[in-house]
Write a protein that holds these residues in place. Structure first.
Motif, short mmCIF file in Angstrom:
data_model
loop_
_atom_site.label_atom_id
_atom_site.label_comp_id
_atom_site.label_asym_id
_atom_site.label_seq_id
_atom_site.Cartn_x
_atom_site.Cartn_y
_atom_site.Cartn_z
N MET A 216 0.85 -1.18 0.00
CA MET A 216 0.00 0.00 0.00
C MET A 216 0.90 1.24 0.00
N ILE A 217 0.49 2.22 -0.78
CA ILE A 217 1.21 3.50 -0.84
C ILE A 217 0.23 4.61 -0.51
N VAL A 218 0.59 5.46 0.45
CA VAL A 218 -0.24 6.60 0.82
C VAL A 218 0.45 7.87 0.33
N CYS A 219 -0.27 8.69 -0.41
CA CYS A 219 0.26 9.94 -0.94
C CYS A 219 -0.49 11.10 -0.29
N LYS A 220 0.23 12.07 0.22
CA LYS A 220 -0.36 13.21 0.91
C LYS A 220 -0.53 14.39 -0.05
N PHE A 221 -1.76 14.88 -0.17
CA PHE A 221 -2.05 15.99 -1.07
C PHE A 221 -1.18 17.21 -0.75
N GLU A 222 -1.03 17.52 0.54
CA GLU A 222 -0.27 18.71 0.92
C GLU A 222 1.21 18.60 0.58
N GLU A 223 1.68 17.41 0.28
CA GLU A 223 3.08 17.22 -0.11
C GLU A 223 3.28 17.27 -1.62
N ALA A 224 2.19 17.34 -2.37
CA ALA A 224 2.27 17.34 -3.83
C ALA A 224 2.66 18.73 -4.34
N GLU A 225 3.71 18.78 -5.13
CA GLU A 225 4.21 20.05 -5.67
C GLU A 225 3.26 20.58 -6.75
N PRO A 226 2.84 21.85 -6.64
CA PRO A 226 1.95 22.42 -7.66
C PRO A 226 2.74 22.98 -8.85
N PHE A 227 2.16 22.85 -10.04
CA PHE A 227 2.76 23.38 -11.26
C PHE A 227 1.72 24.22 -11.99
N GLU A 228 2.05 25.49 -12.23
CA GLU A 228 1.17 26.39 -12.99
C GLU A 228 1.32 26.06 -14.47
N THR A 229 0.26 25.53 -15.08
CA THR A 229 0.32 25.16 -16.50
C THR A 229 -0.79 25.89 -17.26
N SER A 230 -0.79 25.74 -18.56
CA SER A 230 -1.83 26.36 -19.38
C SER A 230 -3.19 25.70 -19.16
N GLU A 231 -3.21 24.54 -18.49
CA GLU A 231 -4.45 23.84 -18.21
C GLU A 231 -4.89 24.01 -16.75
N GLY A 232 -4.20 24.88 -16.01
CA GLY A 232 -4.52 25.10 -14.61
C GLY A 232 -3.36 24.66 -13.73
N VAL A 233 -3.59 24.58 -12.43
CA VAL A 233 -2.55 24.17 -11.49
C VAL A 233 -2.61 22.65 -11.34
N LYS B 115 1.60 1.86 -14.30
CA LYS B 115 0.21 1.48 -14.58
C LYS B 115 -0.77 2.64 -14.57
N ILE B 116 -0.54 3.65 -13.69
CA ILE B 116 -1.52 4.72 -13.52
C ILE B 116 -0.84 5.99 -13.02
N ALA B 117 -1.35 7.13 -13.44
CA ALA B 117 -0.92 8.42 -12.89
C ALA B 117 -2.17 9.13 -12.38
N ILE B 118 -2.04 9.78 -11.22
CA ILE B 118 -3.16 10.49 -10.61
C ILE B 118 -2.73 11.94 -10.41
N THR B 119 -3.52 12.85 -10.96
CA THR B 119 -3.20 14.28 -10.92
C THR B 119 -4.39 15.06 -10.39
N HIS B 120 -4.14 15.99 -9.46
CA HIS B 120 -5.16 16.93 -9.01
C HIS B 120 -5.02 18.17 -9.88
N LEU B 121 -6.14 18.71 -10.34
CA LEU B 121 -6.11 19.87 -11.23
C LEU B 121 -7.03 20.96 -10.70
N GLU B 122 -6.47 22.15 -10.50
CA GLU B 122 -7.24 23.35 -10.15
C GLU B 122 -7.43 24.14 -11.44
N ILE B 123 -8.69 24.30 -11.84
CA ILE B 123 -9.03 24.92 -13.12
C ILE B 123 -9.62 26.30 -12.85
N PRO B 124 -8.94 27.36 -13.29
CA PRO B 124 -9.48 28.71 -13.03
C PRO B 124 -10.71 29.01 -13.88
N ALA B 125 -11.56 29.89 -13.37
CA ALA B 125 -12.75 30.32 -14.11
C ALA B 125 -12.34 30.91 -15.45
#
Length: 122
Positions: A1-18, A27-37
Motif C-alpha cells: 500500500m502507498i499513501v500519498c499526501k495531497f499537501e506534499e504534492a508540488e503544484p505546477f502552474e500550467t496552461s491547463e490550470g494548477v 500502470k496509472i498516474a493520478i493528478t489533481h487539477l485546479e481549473i481557473p474560471a
C-alpha cells in the motif's frame, strides 16, 4: 500500500490550470487539477485513456459532443480522443491516466518542470 499526501504534492502552474501530480507508476498516474474560471483549453489528445472526476465547480468537455460536468460527474476519455475544456467557474478535478507515461511521481514532476522551463512558464 502507498499513501500519498495531497499537501506534499508540488503544484505546477500550467496552461491547463494548477497541476499537482499525486501518484505515478507504470500502470496509472493520478493528478489533481485546479481549473481557473473562464479557462479554455484547446482541443488535444493523449496517447492513453483518461478519467476526469470533477470534485468542485463546473466545466464543459468539448469533443464530438459537449459534456457539461458538475461535482461528482465522471468522464472517461479513450486514448487519442480529441477533447477541449471550458471552465465556467473555479473548479477542481482529479485525473486518472491509464497507462501512465511515467514510472514514478518524481519522474512526472521532473518532466513538468522541464516542459515549463522550455515554454518559459516557470
Amino acid at each position: 500500500m502507498i499513501v500519498c499526501k495531497f499537501e506534499e504534492a508540488e503544484p505546477f502552474e500550467t496552461s491547463e490550470g494548477v497541476m499537482r501530480p499525486i501518484f505515478a507508476s507504470e500502470k496509472i498516474a493520478i493528478t489533481h487539477l485546479e481549473i481557473p474560471a473562464e479557462l479554455e483549453v484547446k482541443p488535444h489528445s493523449h496517447a492513453g485513456d483518461g478519467v476526469l472526476i470533477l470534485i468542485e465547480g463546473s466545466v464543459k468537455l468539448i469533443s464530438e459532443e459537449v459534456a457539461a460536468m458538475k461535482p461528482g460527474d465522471v468522464t472517461y476519455v479513450p486514448a487519442n480522443t480529441v477533447v477541449g475544456l471550458e471552465s465556467e467557474e473555479d473548479s477542481r478535478a482529479v485525473i486518472l491516466s491509464v497507462p501512465s507515461r511515467y514510472n514514478t511521481v518524481e519522474e512526472f514532476r521532473d518532466i513538468l518542470r522541464a516542459l515549463l522551463r522550455q515554454n518559459g512558464d516557470n
